[in-house]
Design a protein around this motif. Structure first.
Motif, short mmCIF file in Angstrom:
data_model
loop_
_atom_site.label_atom_id
_atom_site.label_comp_id
_atom_site.label_asym_id
_atom_site.label_seq_id
_atom_site.Cartn_x
_atom_site.Cartn_y
_atom_site.Cartn_z
N LEU A 56 0.84 -1.19 0.00
CA LEU A 56 0.00 0.00 0.00
C LEU A 56 0.87 1.24 0.00
O LEU A 56 1.88 1.30 0.71
N SER A 57 0.48 2.23 -0.79
CA SER A 57 1.20 3.49 -0.78
C SER A 57 0.84 4.26 0.48
O SER A 57 -0.19 3.99 1.13
N LYS A 58 1.68 5.22 0.84
CA LYS A 58 1.39 6.02 2.04
C LYS A 58 0.10 6.82 1.88
O LYS A 58 -0.63 7.03 2.85
N GLU A 59 -0.18 7.24 0.65
CA GLU A 59 -1.43 7.97 0.40
C GLU A 59 -2.64 7.07 0.62
O GLU A 59 -3.64 7.50 1.22
N GLU A 60 -2.56 5.81 0.17
CA GLU A 60 -3.67 4.89 0.37
C GLU A 60 -3.90 4.62 1.85
O GLU A 60 -5.05 4.56 2.32
N GLN A 66 -3.15 6.59 4.41
CA GLN A 66 -3.63 7.78 5.10
C GLN A 66 -5.07 8.14 4.75
O GLN A 66 -5.72 8.88 5.49
N LYS A 67 -5.60 7.60 3.64
CA LYS A 67 -6.99 7.88 3.25
C LYS A 67 -7.97 6.82 3.77
O LYS A 67 -9.18 6.98 3.61
N GLU A 106 5.58 3.71 8.50
CA GLU A 106 5.89 5.13 8.30
C GLU A 106 4.63 5.92 7.94
O GLU A 106 4.45 7.06 8.38
N ALA A 107 3.75 5.31 7.14
CA ALA A 107 2.50 5.99 6.76
C ALA A 107 1.64 6.25 7.98
O ALA A 107 1.02 7.32 8.11
N SER A 113 14.90 4.16 12.24
CA SER A 113 14.23 5.43 11.95
C SER A 113 12.72 5.32 12.20
O SER A 113 12.11 6.25 12.74
N LEU A 114 12.11 4.20 11.81
CA LEU A 114 10.68 4.01 12.07
C LEU A 114 10.40 3.96 13.56
O LEU A 114 9.41 4.55 14.04
#
Length: 464
Positions: free
Chosen positions: A249-253, A255-256, A319-320, A366-367
């Protein structure tokens, strides 16, 4: 006097006879010497010929021994050639033994270049080795493609400690989710648990893969060997995670997504991270170490290439979440995610060892830090939300005010994360170094709530 004269005459006569005998013996010996000299002269050519014959025999023996060694090498070459021509499919071990024999023959004739046949044999042996190398690459790829099968979720769950195995009731995407208890119980279980990474390839085939890899490395084909191995194992690993339920999944997906769906996926992600690191990644590291026993650098390089995309997919989801819009209800899942990353950090540092994996280790760390920072900010947001509560009305019928229930329940849940909050809120320690960080933070929230409550009571009295 006469008797003396007679005796003297007898003595002279005896001496004369002795002298005559001596002269006769000398004469005889002189004749022997001349005869021996003649005999020696006659024997010398025979002695020379005998020595020449003996030397010739010794030379013939040495030549025969050398010829026997060379003929043996020829026989070994023919035997090895037959195995190379047949290829590795029928008898892989015999094929590998034939390659070893050819390398031994190559070393023999390279160190004995004085033999008239050395150059011809070396050319033939090198041609056979080149042909064997092509077949070994194909067999290495074929063996890996046949043996590198994705791991089914049920088999992975069997490798988990009994306290963390899935319950029969819940079943998320890709498999069953482990039963959950309180956070403190889960943390204690995970710390005491013993994990058994699965055999990603049947153990009986690993030594053969190791020998193939060793032969390819010795032949200078490290790059081809690395690419073949990494491609096969990376594909199997990604398929295993997909079967488990891991999504790209992309970070945009992320977060939505609606919070209800996202919360369920976060629970699955925690489960996936534990299985990925403790079972799949640990198993891949173990397999790499066994197959590439001949080269430490190749082990690290291949392991990094195999796990890079899979680890990035898992960390990207975390991260998302850490970068998504903050809200009080997200604090607890952030703490859950932070806990699993802290639990796995030591193992990540151990498994992802070497320069090739340095970036992956840094990404995981980092995460962990990002989740900690987001959790701290989310906690501060909650405190500010209590202070800025806009509700001006207070219930006069004796019912519990919603803000009261909300704050009390929130604080109650925080006590399940005492050890985690201890790491996040070190700055809330008392100046004398005593006291509980959680207690200090809780008191700060309750103090903010008390101020709001007193203001509401004051406003209610004015209205009355």
């Amino acid at each position: 006097m006469e008797s003396l004269a007679q005796r003297a005459a007898l003595l002279r006569e005896s001496l004369q006879k002795s002298q005559q005998a001596t002269d006769a013996v000398v004469s005889i010996l002189g004749s022997f010497d001349s005869r021996l000299s003649a005999l020696d002269s006659a024997m010398r050519p025979i002695q020379v010929r005998t020595h020449a014959v003996r030397t010739a025999h010794e030379n013939i023996d040495r030549t025969l021994r050398s010829a026997d060694v060379i003929l043996t090498q020829f026989d070994r070459t023919r035997e090895a050639e037959r195995e190379i021509q047949k290829g590795p499919h029928e008898n892989l071990q015999g094929f590998l033994d034939a390659v070893d024999r050819l390398r031994s023959i190559e070393r023999f004739f390279s160190s004995n270049r004085s033999y008239r046949s050395s150059d011809g044999v070396l050319n033939h042996v090198n041609a056979l080795l080149s042909k064997a190398l092509v077949k070994m690459e194909g067999e290495f790829q074929n063996q890996l493609s046949q043996r590198s099968k994705p791991m089914e979720p049920d088999r992975l769950f069997d490798c988990l400690p009994s306290t963390l195995r899935p319950s029969s009731e819940s079943q998320p995407e890709g498999g069953k989710h482990p039963s959950t208890g309180s956070q403190s119980e889960n943390q204690q279980n995970s710390e005491a648990a013993v994990y058994s990474p699965p055999a990603l390839i049947e153990p009986k085939f690993v030594p053969l893969l190791s020998k193939l890899a060793q032969q390819l490395v010795q032949a200078g084909c490290q790059q081809q060997c690395s690419e073949i191995y990494s491609e096969a194992r990376a594909s199997a690993l990604e398929s295993s995670l997909k079967n488990l339920g891991v999504e790209k999944l992309s970070k945009e997906e992320v977060q939505k997504m609606p919070w209800e769906i996202l919360e369920s996926k976060i629970g699955n992600w925690i489960h996936f991270m534990r299985i990925a690191v403790k079972l799949l990644f640990a198993g891949e590291r173990q397999l790499c170490d066994q197959v590439f026993e001949c080269s430490q650098s190749l082990r690290d390089k291949c392991f990094a290439a195999i796990t890079k995309n899979s680890l990035a997919t898992l960390l990207s989801f975390g991260e998302a979440i850490a970068m998504s819009k903050r809200s009080p209800e997200k604090l607890f899942v952030l703490l859950d995610m932070y806990e699993i990353m802290c639990e796995l950090q030591t193992e990540i540092d151990t498994i992802f060892v070497g320069e090739s994996c340095s970036q992956m280790r840094d990404s995981a760390l980092s995460l962990t830090k990002c989740l900690a920072q987001t959790a701290q900010k989310t906690f501060s947001d909650f405190e500010e939300a209590v202070e800025k509560d806009a509700t001006k009305n207070i219930h006069t019928d004796g019912t519990v005010h919603p803000l009261t229930s909300y704050v009390i329940n929130y604080v109650k849940f925080l006590f399940d994360y005492q050890s985690t909050l201890k790491q996040l809120f070190q700055e809330f320690k008392k100046e004398d170094g005593t006291g509980s960080e959680l207690a200090a933070v809780t008191m700060k929230i309750m103090q903010a709530y008390k101020i709001i409550w007193m203001q509401k009571q004051s406003n209610t009295r004015i209205l009355l």
